[in-house]
Design a protein around this motif. Sequence first.
Motif, short mmCIF file in Angstrom:
data_model
loop_
_atom_site.label_atom_id
_atom_site.label_comp_id
_atom_site.label_asym_id
_atom_site.label_seq_id
_atom_site.Cartn_x
_atom_site.Cartn_y
_atom_site.Cartn_z
N THR A 34 0.83 -1.20 0.00
CA THR A 34 0.00 0.00 0.00
C THR A 34 0.86 1.25 0.00
N GLU A 35 1.92 1.25 0.80
CA GLU A 35 2.82 2.40 0.83
C GLU A 35 3.44 2.65 -0.55
N LEU A 36 3.79 1.58 -1.26
CA LEU A 36 4.39 1.72 -2.59
C LEU A 36 3.43 2.33 -3.61
N LEU A 37 2.12 2.22 -3.36
CA LEU A 37 1.14 2.80 -4.28
C LEU A 37 1.12 4.33 -4.23
N SER A 38 1.61 4.92 -3.13
CA SER A 38 1.66 6.39 -2.96
C SER A 38 0.28 7.02 -3.22
N LEU A 39 -0.72 6.55 -2.50
CA LEU A 39 -2.10 6.97 -2.76
C LEU A 39 -2.40 8.37 -2.22
N SER A 40 -3.25 9.07 -2.95
CA SER A 40 -3.82 10.33 -2.47
C SER A 40 -5.31 10.12 -2.28
N PRO A 41 -5.98 10.99 -1.51
CA PRO A 41 -7.40 10.79 -1.20
C PRO A 41 -8.32 10.86 -2.42
N THR A 42 -7.84 11.35 -3.54
CA THR A 42 -8.69 11.45 -4.74
C THR A 42 -8.41 10.34 -5.76
N ASP A 43 -7.48 9.47 -5.47
CA ASP A 43 -7.08 8.45 -6.45
C ASP A 43 -8.16 7.41 -6.68
N ARG A 44 -8.20 6.91 -7.92
CA ARG A 44 -8.99 5.74 -8.25
C ARG A 44 -8.03 4.56 -8.33
N VAL A 45 -8.33 3.51 -7.55
CA VAL A 45 -7.44 2.35 -7.44
C VAL A 45 -8.15 1.11 -7.98
N LEU A 46 -7.42 0.31 -8.72
CA LEU A 46 -7.90 -0.99 -9.16
C LEU A 46 -7.18 -2.05 -8.34
N GLU A 47 -7.95 -2.93 -7.69
CA GLU A 47 -7.38 -4.02 -6.91
C GLU A 47 -7.67 -5.34 -7.63
N ILE A 48 -6.62 -6.10 -7.89
CA ILE A 48 -6.77 -7.41 -8.51
C ILE A 48 -6.62 -8.47 -7.42
N GLY A 49 -7.75 -9.10 -7.07
CA GLY A 49 -7.76 -10.10 -6.01
C GLY A 49 -8.39 -9.56 -4.74
N THR A 50 -9.71 -9.53 -4.69
CA THR A 50 -10.40 -9.02 -3.50
C THR A 50 -10.10 -9.88 -2.28
N GLY A 51 -10.03 -11.19 -2.49
CA GLY A 51 -9.79 -12.10 -1.37
C GLY A 51 -10.82 -11.95 -0.28
N THR A 52 -10.39 -11.85 0.96
CA THR A 52 -11.32 -11.66 2.07
C THR A 52 -11.78 -10.22 2.20
N GLY A 53 -11.08 -9.30 1.51
CA GLY A 53 -11.45 -7.89 1.57
C GLY A 53 -10.60 -7.04 2.49
N TYR A 54 -9.59 -7.64 3.14
CA TYR A 54 -8.78 -6.87 4.08
C TYR A 54 -7.98 -5.78 3.38
N GLN A 55 -7.25 -6.15 2.33
CA GLN A 55 -6.51 -5.14 1.56
C GLN A 55 -7.47 -4.10 0.98
N THR A 56 -8.64 -4.54 0.56
CA THR A 56 -9.65 -3.64 0.00
C THR A 56 -10.03 -2.57 1.02
N ALA A 57 -10.22 -2.99 2.26
CA ALA A 57 -10.59 -2.04 3.31
C ALA A 57 -9.51 -1.00 3.54
N VAL A 58 -8.25 -1.43 3.51
CA VAL A 58 -7.15 -0.48 3.67
C VAL A 58 -7.13 0.51 2.52
N LEU A 59 -7.31 0.03 1.30
CA LEU A 59 -7.35 0.91 0.13
C LEU A 59 -8.53 1.88 0.22
N SER A 60 -9.68 1.38 0.63
CA SER A 60 -10.88 2.21 0.75
C SER A 60 -10.67 3.37 1.70
N THR A 61 -9.90 3.14 2.75
CA THR A 61 -9.62 4.16 3.75
C THR A 61 -8.73 5.27 3.18
N LEU A 62 -7.88 4.94 2.22
CA LEU A 62 -6.86 5.87 1.73
C LEU A 62 -7.19 6.54 0.41
#
Length: 214
Positions: free
Chosen positions: A69-97
Motif C-alpha cells: 500500500t505504501e508503494l502505491l503512494s495513494l492520495s485521497p482522490t485516487d482511483r485504485v484498481l485491486e486485482i484479487g479481492t480475497g477476504t477484503g482486508y486489503q480492500t478495506a485499507v485501500l478504501s480508507t486511503l
Amino acid sequence: MDIEQQRQQMISVIESRGVTDPRVLDAMRSVPREEFVAAVYHDRAYDDCALPAAEGQTISQPYMVASMTELLSLSPTDRVLEIGTGTGYQTAVLSTLAGEVVSIERLPGLAEPAAERLNRLGYTNVEYHVGDGTLGWPDRAPYDAIIVTAGAPSIPDPLYQQLTDGGRLVIPVGDDSLQTLLVVIRRESGPEIHRKWGCRFVRLIGAAGWPDAG
C-alpha cells in the motif's frame, strides 16, 4: 492482550520493518483484521503472517499489505484498481486511503462474502466485480494505481495500459517458488520498473497471467 493492544503491537512490527507513511499506518490501525479472518484464526488476527482463507487462498501478511500500500503512494482522490479481492482486508485499507476502489475477484466464493463484509463495516467507496483480473476493468479506466495481490509470470499488459500517465502498478512477478515485488510506473517513454524485494503469493490466474490448471 486485548484486540486494541494486539493491533498496536502489529503496527509496531510494521513500523520496525520500515513502513513509515503515517496515512498507511493509520489505515492499518483502523481496519479490524479480525473481521477478515476465519473464526478459527481470530486469536491470530494480528500476527504478522499470512493466514488461510476460503477457496484455497490466503489473507496476506499485515506487513505485506502495508508495504504494498505504501508503494502505491495513494492520495485521497485516487482511483485504485485491486486485482484479487480475497477476504477484503486489503480492500478495506485501500478504501480508507483512496477516493474510489474497483476490486476484481475471480472466485465468487470469495467475492460475495467480501462485498457483504465490507458493506457491513461501512466501506462504501468500493465497486466489486467477479472476473479475470489480469484483464483489468477497462470500463472504469484509467486508474491512478493498481495493486495485484497474486503472483504473475510477467507484467500483464492490459493492466499497464489501464494506468494514467504516471500511474503506479504494484505487482509480484516471478515463478511459483518466489516472486519479486515490482513498482511499474507508466511513462510516455515506456514502463519505469523498480524492483523491490522477494515475496511469495498464490498464482495470478487469467488470460494475461498463469493458465488455470483446473
